[in-house]
Design a protein around this motif. Structure first.
Motif, PDB file in Angstrom:
ATOM      1  N   LEU B  71       1.092  -1.202  -0.090  1.00  0.00           N
ATOM      2  CA  LEU B  71      -0.446   0.067   0.139  1.00  0.00           C
ATOM      3  C   LEU B  71       0.855   1.678  -0.007  1.00  0.00           C
ATOM      4  CD1 LEU B  71      -3.107   0.794  -0.409  1.00  0.00           C
ATOM      5  CD2 LEU B  71      -2.987   0.736   1.909  1.00  0.00           C
ATOM      6  N   LEU B  74       3.075   1.794  -2.896  1.00  0.00           N
ATOM      7  CA  LEU B  74       2.104   2.162  -4.182  1.00  0.00           C
ATOM      8  C   LEU B  74       1.399   3.736  -4.176  1.00  0.00           C
ATOM      9  CD1 LEU B  74      -0.852  -0.294  -4.907  1.00  0.00           C
ATOM     10  CD2 LEU B  74       0.770   0.119  -6.252  1.00  0.00           C
ATOM     11  N   ILE B  75       0.967   4.398  -2.963  1.00  0.00           N
ATOM     12  CA  ILE B  75       0.662   4.939  -2.851  1.00  0.00           C
ATOM     13  C   ILE B  75       2.212   6.580  -2.988  1.00  0.00           C
ATOM     14  CG2 ILE B  75      -0.359   6.862  -1.203  1.00  0.00           C
ATOM     15  CD1 ILE B  75      -1.681   5.342  -0.297  1.00  0.00           C
ATOM     16  N   SER B  78       2.754   6.794  -6.573  1.00  0.00           N
ATOM     17  CA  SER B  78       2.255   7.058  -6.854  1.00  0.00           C
ATOM     18  C   SER B  78       1.153   9.049  -6.812  1.00  0.00           C
ATOM     19  CB  SER B  78       0.204   6.390  -7.144  1.00  0.00           C
ATOM     20  OG  SER B  78       0.220   6.333  -6.254  1.00  0.00           O
ATOM     21  N   THR B 316       0.969   3.340 -12.103  1.00  0.00           N
ATOM     22  CA  THR B 316       1.467   3.229  -9.965  1.00  0.00           C
ATOM     23  C   THR B 316      -0.074   3.539  -9.924  1.00  0.00           C
ATOM     24  OG1 THR B 316       3.744   3.449 -10.005  1.00  0.00           O
ATOM     25  CG2 THR B 316       2.786   2.662  -8.424  1.00  0.00           C
ATOM     26  N   GLU B 317      -0.262   4.524 -10.138  1.00  0.00           N
ATOM     27  CA  GLU B 317      -2.436   4.765  -9.996  1.00  0.00           C
ATOM     28  C   GLU B 317      -3.068   4.268 -10.576  1.00  0.00           C
ATOM     29  OE1 GLU B 317      -3.775   9.383  -9.952  1.00  0.00           O
ATOM     30  OE2 GLU B 317      -5.005   8.837  -8.894  1.00  0.00           O
ATOM     31  N   LEU B 320      -2.891   1.658  -8.214  1.00  0.00           N
ATOM     32  CA  LEU B 320      -3.731   1.866  -6.652  1.00  0.00           C
ATOM     33  C   LEU B 320      -5.116   1.967  -7.064  1.00  0.00           C
ATOM     34  CD1 LEU B 320      -3.207   2.457  -4.035  1.00  0.00           C
ATOM     35  CD2 LEU B 320      -3.181   4.942  -4.930  1.00  0.00           C
TER      36      LEU B 320
END
Lengths: 288, 350
Positions: B71, B74-75, B78, B316-317, B320
């Motif tokens: 998590l 990813l955050i 992105s 990457t977003e 997500l």
């Protein structure tokens, strides 16, 4: 289920009963069709190129006859081996935690997280391994691919391990405690050996799941046309090679892809069938 | 998950049913907490106990940490895209790496629609299979048939894709799509050029792939329905179908819904097979013959070739978004299935 005893059932009810049961049977038949179709195609198109050199040679440039996927087969094995080094200890450890110490809030959190991890798309796990390993190393590597596959093994192994450990009868534990054996020793020397066949099958189950994974390897192990035995070099893998060859515009590449598919599917099917066979008579009957 | 079950009819029937030795015998889980409190315990053994417990706890923490890391990764990766496009990322239809302008709507659309097509095909078939296996099938055949369904789940995604490219797509192009265009073309869903590759092909492949998981969880759920319910219906003179409808399906419906949603989660995250047959074009078209693109496939195709930071960040977003969708879907499904079977989702091969 007993069959209907009475004869005086309205024809409409009789008809709907027959139609419904017929439809279920038909559905079950239809579901098996794709399996046979896929297996038949893989065997039919893969068998012609299944030669000795397929297992001993590395790929040749397109246009040259021959060549094999020895490097991809070895690469896949190495990926699986290193992934096991990560996934098996963590998976079993977590399983032991859940079964022996996890009857509480923390256990539930871990259980939920394991289910979440099990549901994370494999490509997202690949991205994580990329961010963790590839970005820090600055190049693709066998290690990165193994990290991705290892992460995927953890939830599968831990949940199954928990189940088989819980199936070990409570009196066995109590007998050990009664002899004054401490809890950790009971777990290690009594509970885990009793459940060992179940744990082994859970590992095989995880193997079968990750052996065919392609998505998490695309930007971690990346693939390689040559031999690689080093942990920090990009490596070839059977599923990756199938993908690369399948989307190439050469008949020869397609041929090799089908043969690779045949080899891969044989390995996986054998694992699953052995798993079922062991599971059917061992500890984890009922767990599958 | 294995907390003491209420001594209800449901847990009673699980002991009788063929799930084998029930793991959660009433009371058992409580006893597990009894660690012998020996007075003769030496310091070493106390230390060893604590050390062992810490060791396995560490493994569990590592698992939780991994999910946290996913998590976080990813955050943080992105971030660029999140701050640049904000909410518009989800509703824009432009995907332009050259101009560095990204919107993920075509991918979200492709993911949802291909999975929906898969569900429409897979749900009736897997429900039928589950009912056949639990209620109609002779015992001998049952083992073979359930093994076949499990083998379907064991075929790697990339082999589904290979088969999709060389067998399914040509078959759809030559036989199925002309037929659909002729009979159902008026709906607008089956029009346009027939490539074989496209949303329909992706839906069919996904349907085959999620059949095993839906049917095996449905079987678990159906088995958890108390036997007395069936007997009551039969005793009242119901036919077998009426019994299934009134007592089995009615009692199991939330669990079956859970199984379907779990299959949906699997379909959302599926990458290779879909990438190989969906056509990979970021467009929103009404026709199912048209090529599409999914969140997972765009990541697979573009991630290694992403040029700019913004492109990487946008991909990457997309991951997500995919992660968030599957998380919600899986949590929902797990809850529904769990409410019926108390812990069945982990017991399936798929």
């Amino acid at each position: 289920m007993p069959n209907l005893p009475s004869r005086n059932i309205h024809w409409r009810r009789r008809l709907s009963n027959g139609l419904a049961l017929g439809a279920f049977t038909l559905a079950a038949l239809i579901v098996t069709v794709p399996l046979f179709l896929i297996l038949a195609t893989v065997v039919y198109r893969g068998l012609p190129a299944l030669t000795w050199s397929f297992f001993t040679q590395i790929p040749k440039p397109m246009g040259e006859i021959g060549g094999g996927m020895a490097n991809a087969i070895v690469g896949s094995m190495m990926l699986l081996a290193v992934a096991s080094g990560i996934g098996i200890p963590l998976g079993i450890g977590t399983g032991v935690f859940l079964a022996e110490y996890g009857r509480n809030k923390w256990g539930n959190i871990v259980r939920f997280t394991a289910d979440v991890l099990n549901g994370v798309p494999s490509i997202v796990i690949g991205m994580t391994a990329w961010a963790l390993v590839v970005v820090t190393q600055r190049h693709f590597s066998l290690l990165a691919g193994s990290v991705a596959l290892g992460i995927m093994m953890i939830p599968i192994i831990s949940r199954t391990t928990e189940e088989v450990l819980l199936m070990v009868p409570q009196p066995i534990r109590e007998a050990a405690w009664g002899l004054g054996i401490p809890h950790w020793r009971t777990t290690l020397s009594v509970v885990i050996p009793t459940a060992s066949s179940g744990i082994v099958t859970s590992i095989m189950l995880a193997f079968a799941r990750i052996a065919g994974e392609t998505a998490p390897l695309m930007f971690t192990a990346f693939g390689n046309a040559f031999w690689n035995m080093k942990l920090n070099e990009p490596t070839a893998a059977l599923p990756l090679q199938i993908y690369r060859y399948a989307i190439m515009p050469y008949e020869q590449a397609h041929q090799q892809a089908w043969t690779a598919a045949l080899v891969l599917i044989t390995i996986i099917m054998l694992t699953v069938i052995v798993f079922r066979w062991v599971a059917g008579r061992g500890m984890i009957k009922g767990a599958v | 998950m294995y907390t003491v079950p209420k001594p209800s009819a449901a847990s009673g029937s699980r002991l009788n049913s063929e799930t084998g030795p029930a793991i959660s015998e009433p009371g058992e889980s409580k006893e597990l907490n009894i660690v012998p409190k020996s007075r003769l315990r030496t310091k070493e053994s106390l230390f060893a106990d604590v050390a062992f417990r810490s060791l396995v706890s560490l493994c569990a923490v590592a698992l939780v940490g991994t999910v946290g890391l996913i998590l976080f990764g990813l955050i943080s990766q992105s971030h660029l895209s999140l701050s640049k496009f904000g909410f518009s990322f989800l509703i824009k239809t432009i995907w332009d790496p050259v101009e560095e302008n990204f919107g993920a709507l075509p991918f979200i659309y492709g993911t949802l629609v291909s999975s929906l097509v898969a569900l429409i095909i897979a749900v009736p078939l897997s429900l039928g299979t589950a009912l056949f296996l639990t209620e109609i099938c002779p015992r001998r055949l049952r083992a073979v048939l359930s093994l076949l369904v499990e083998l379907l789940a064991a075929i790697p995604s990339v082999i589904y894709g290979l088969w999709g490219i060389f067998v399914l797509a040509p078959f759809l192009r030559v036989y199925v799509e002309p037929f659909l265009a002729k009979t159902l073309g008026w709906t607008g869903l089956f029009t346009g050029p027939k490539y074989g590759f496209g949303m329909l092909a992706a839906g069919v492949i996904l349907a085959i792939m999620i059949l095993p998981i839906i049917s095996s969880i449905t079987r678990e759920v159906i088995r958890a329905v108390p036997r007395q319910q069936r007997e009551a219906a039969l005793a009242l003179g119901a036919t077998r179908w009426e019994m299934l409808r009134m007592s089995v399906l009615r009692n199991a419906r939330s669990g079956i819904l859970g199984a379907v949603i779990l299959g949906l989660g699997r379909a959302f995250g599926e990458t290779m097979a879909v990438t190989m047959v969906i056509g990979n074009r970021p467009e929103i078209a009404k026709s199912l013959f048209a090529p599409g693109y999914t969140l997972a496939s765009v990541i697979a195709n573009e991630f290694t070739e992403a040029v700019g930071d913004t492109h990487l960040s946008a991909l990457t977003e997309a991951a997500l978004v995919l992660f968030a969708i599957t998380l919600v879907v899986n949590a929902l499904a797990g809850l529904l299935v769990w409410s019926i079977t108390r812990g069945a989702p982990s017991r399936t091969l798929a």
